[in-house]
Motif scaffolding. Structure first.
Motif, mmCIF file in Angstrom:
data_model
loop_
_atom_site.group_PDB
_atom_site.id
_atom_site.type_symbol
_atom_site.label_atom_id
_atom_site.label_comp_id
_atom_site.label_asym_id
_atom_site.label_seq_id
_atom_site.Cartn_x
_atom_site.Cartn_y
_atom_site.Cartn_z
ATOM 1 N N GLY A 30 40.322 39.337 39.482
ATOM 2 C CA GLY A 30 40.836 38.451 40.523
ATOM 3 C C GLY A 30 39.971 38.470 41.773
ATOM 4 N N TRP A 31 39.485 39.630 42.137
ATOM 5 C CA TRP A 31 38.627 39.752 43.313
ATOM 6 C C TRP A 31 37.304 39.034 43.085
ATOM 7 N N GLY A 32 36.788 39.126 41.859
ATOM 8 C CA GLY A 32 35.489 38.536 41.577
ATOM 9 C C GLY A 32 35.502 37.038 41.336
ATOM 10 N N PHE A 33 36.596 36.512 40.804
ATOM 11 C CA PHE A 33 36.595 35.126 40.359
ATOM 12 C C PHE A 33 37.547 34.201 41.113
ATOM 13 N N THR A 34 38.240 34.707 42.116
ATOM 14 C CA THR A 34 39.141 33.848 42.896
ATOM 15 C C THR A 34 38.775 33.951 44.375
ATOM 16 N N PRO A 35 39.246 33.018 45.165
ATOM 17 C CA PRO A 35 38.968 33.105 46.607
ATOM 18 C C PRO A 35 39.917 34.059 47.348
ATOM 19 N N TYR A 36 40.771 34.764 46.630
ATOM 20 C CA TYR A 36 41.751 35.653 47.255
ATOM 21 C C TYR A 36 41.299 37.113 47.198
ATOM 22 N N GLN A 37 40.098 37.382 47.656
ATOM 23 C CA GLN A 37 39.553 38.726 47.553
ATOM 24 C C GLN A 37 40.347 39.737 48.374
ATOM 25 N N THR A 38 40.815 39.358 49.550
ATOM 26 C CA THR A 38 41.558 40.313 50.377
ATOM 27 C C THR A 38 42.899 40.674 49.744
ATOM 28 N N VAL A 39 43.516 39.718 49.071
ATOM 29 C CA VAL A 39 44.791 39.985 48.406
ATOM 30 C C VAL A 39 44.605 40.984 47.278
ATOM 31 N N PHE A 40 43.601 40.765 46.437
ATOM 32 C CA PHE A 40 43.372 41.679 45.319
ATOM 33 C C PHE A 40 42.890 43.052 45.801
ATOM 34 N N ALA A 41 42.118 43.081 46.876
ATOM 35 C CA ALA A 41 41.702 44.367 47.442
ATOM 36 C C ALA A 41 42.907 45.109 48.020
ATOM 37 N N GLY A 42 43.829 44.385 48.641
ATOM 38 C CA GLY A 42 45.043 45.007 49.160
ATOM 39 C C GLY A 42 45.914 45.577 48.054
#
Length: 123
Positions: A25-37
């Protein structure tokens, strides 16, 4: 009922799958902060569960030996949750706060689902 070490091993296995999904999700979506959280919250949540397992063993050992019963590490688990949230607040460009809190609860959701599955299997 399964012992705590077996439950914790299953928790770690589920965490690895979750982390793989978060990496995708972090690599392939624009929601990197959400997946990192979610990732940092899940790490701290698993750490909290590990503390609980360790303290429960100590608690059981104290009761069986007839010694004074110590605490179950509530303050330490609370402090680790605060640390996860503090990281998310101090680095908002990298970690989403709400997803960090959700990630903190993921190990307990896994535990709840595992208990339901275990109950259905043993019925």
């Amino acid at each position: 009922m399964l012992d705590l070490h077996h439950i914790f091993a299953m928790q770690k296995r589920a965490l690895f799958f979750l982390l793989a999904l978060c990496a995708l999700g972090w690599g392939f979506t624009p929601y990197q902060t959400v997946f990192a959280g979610i990732t940092i919250g899940a790490f701290f949540g698993t750490y909290n569960f590990w503390i609980l397992v360790r303290r429960m063993e100590k608690f059981d050992r104290s009761i069986s030996e007839g010694k004074k019963i110590g605490s179950l590490g509530t303050a330490l688990r609370f402090a680790s949750g605060v640390a996860a949230v503090a990281i998310a607040i101090s680095l908002p460009n990298y970690f989403h706060l709400i997803s960090t809190v959700i990630g903190l609860m993921i190990p307990y959701v896994f535990l709840f689902v595992e208990r339901i599955v275990s109950h259905v299997r043993n019925r």
